[in-house]
Write a protein that holds these residues in place. Sequence first.
Motif, PDB file in Angstrom:
ATOM      1  N   VAL A   1       0.867  -1.182   0.000  1.00 55.88           N
ATOM      2  CA  VAL A   1       0.000   0.000   0.000  1.00 55.88           C
ATOM      3  C   VAL A   1       0.902   1.230   0.000  1.00 55.88           C
ATOM      4  N   PRO A   2       1.057   1.882  -1.143  1.00 59.33           N
ATOM      5  CA  PRO A   2       1.983   3.016  -1.236  1.00 59.33           C
ATOM      6  C   PRO A   2       1.716   4.088  -0.180  1.00 59.33           C
ATOM      7  N   GLY A   3       2.800   4.543   0.448  1.00 59.65           N
ATOM      8  CA  GLY A   3       2.717   5.642   1.399  1.00 59.65           C
ATOM      9  C   GLY A   3       2.362   5.265   2.812  1.00 59.65           C
ATOM     10  N   VAL A   4       2.198   3.980   3.099  1.00 59.50           N
ATOM     11  CA  VAL A   4       1.782   3.555   4.433  1.00 59.50           C
ATOM     12  C   VAL A   4       2.981   3.002   5.194  1.00 59.50           C
ATOM     13  N   LYS A   5       3.042   3.306   6.469  1.00 56.43           N
ATOM     14  CA  LYS A   5       4.092   2.850   7.360  1.00 56.43           C
ATOM     15  C   LYS A   5       3.656   1.543   8.023  1.00 56.43           C
ATOM     16  N   GLY A   6       4.562   0.604   8.191  1.00 52.35           N
ATOM     17  CA  GLY A   6       4.259  -0.655   8.847  1.00 52.35           C
ATOM     18  C   GLY A   6       4.162  -0.510  10.354  1.00 52.35           C
TER      19      GLY A   6
END
Length: 171
Positions: A112-117
């Motif tokens: 998911v582009p732009g999302v932090k784990g």
Amino acid sequence: MVSFKGRFYVVDKSGRGRVFVIEPSLEVSEIHSVTQAHECYWEALVVSGDDEVLLVQRFSPGEDHDEHVRTWFRIFRLEEENQRRWVRVSDLVERVVFLGVNWNFCYLAKEVPGVKGNCVMFIQPNTILDRILVFDLGTRNTTQASTVCRGMGMGMLGENKESNSFCNASS
């Protein structure tokens, strides 16, 4: 309710960590509860890939539960060896859990582009505009998604929301 490995898992929404398993034979059993000291505000079951079921508990202080800045989460994974039980998860590593009003899912952050784990993204409903918030399991802080996302089309998390209204695409 979620379907996982041929069984249905149902959380009873009492805030006490009660989850029931419906076997293919329609036999119903309960997995030992995870909340002992106090009730949580909200619970959800989330299937993570093909190999895990997560129980996500949301805790919000105050009577109206709108104190989103102090909202925090506990996450447990279902261990099925020997006797079914919930095991506390302190790190989602590269996964992110998305919690909506009527849906929940879990993805690898890189998908998911732009999302932090290692985060839980959730909607704070019943505000002037439903807000998308992020709880970071590492720092244990809750912030608005616009402060942590990096260009993701956040419109998918709310109804008819433009992505730029939640996430500054130039960040």
